[in-house]
Design a protein around this motif. Sequence first.
Motif: not given
Length: 243
Positions: A88-105
């Motif tokens: 999602f590099f073309m969409l500034p700030q619109f990224k799934p990283v935090v969601a995946i990190v929460i799922i991992a935790g």
Amino acid sequence: MSAKPATPSGLSRRTRLAAMLILLVIPATMALGIWVLDDRKYYFISLLIILYTMAPFVMVFESRKPQARELVVIAVLTAIAVAGRGAFFMLPQFKPVVAIVIIAGVSFGAEAGFLVGAGAGFVSNFFFGQGPWTPWQMSGFGIIGFLAGLLFRAGWLKSSRLSLCVFGGLATVIIYGGLLNLSTVLTGTSSFSLGMLAAVYASGFWFDLVHATATVFFLLVLARPMLEKLERVKRKYGLLEEQ
């Protein structure tokens, strides 16, 4: 959903160690990078943070021989977070990283959440650009993952979409956005003032809001299927269980 919170009698020794690293050692290391190393050794600081995040996992394996599958699953989640950020590099700030990190935790515990978050921030910046902001991004992602695991274990965070989305949206704005806005003032200006800090927070609010919206969206889409799949993998292979 099959994932259910544990009801521990108290925090484990490795969780207390991780909390000490997050609250004391990592901030002290970042302060060293800003005021002693003049923000020019950010690779060194980032690698130190990675080493700190590994310490709790050494404690997991101190009484037994670690199996490759227990480490691979953390690496895979980190790779998914990195790939998601790149996709999602073309969409500034619109990224799934935090969601995946929460799922991992939530799925593998607070320490795993921090490790996935810090690792994803570091590795993905080889594509997005390394800089003085890297340790701050690593800490922001990692702290959210750590808190997700800690709150889920305590029963305060549920595995429902509503609970995860509320936590994810607030954590993205308050923790990740707050840390990155603070880093802008500390690393990007020669003098600190409350007025300047307020201006940076105000100007960054809409970016943080977009990021929070992305976190909520990806949690709505990914949380249930990923948590159910990870729970089956955990039960089948007995991954990262307390000994």
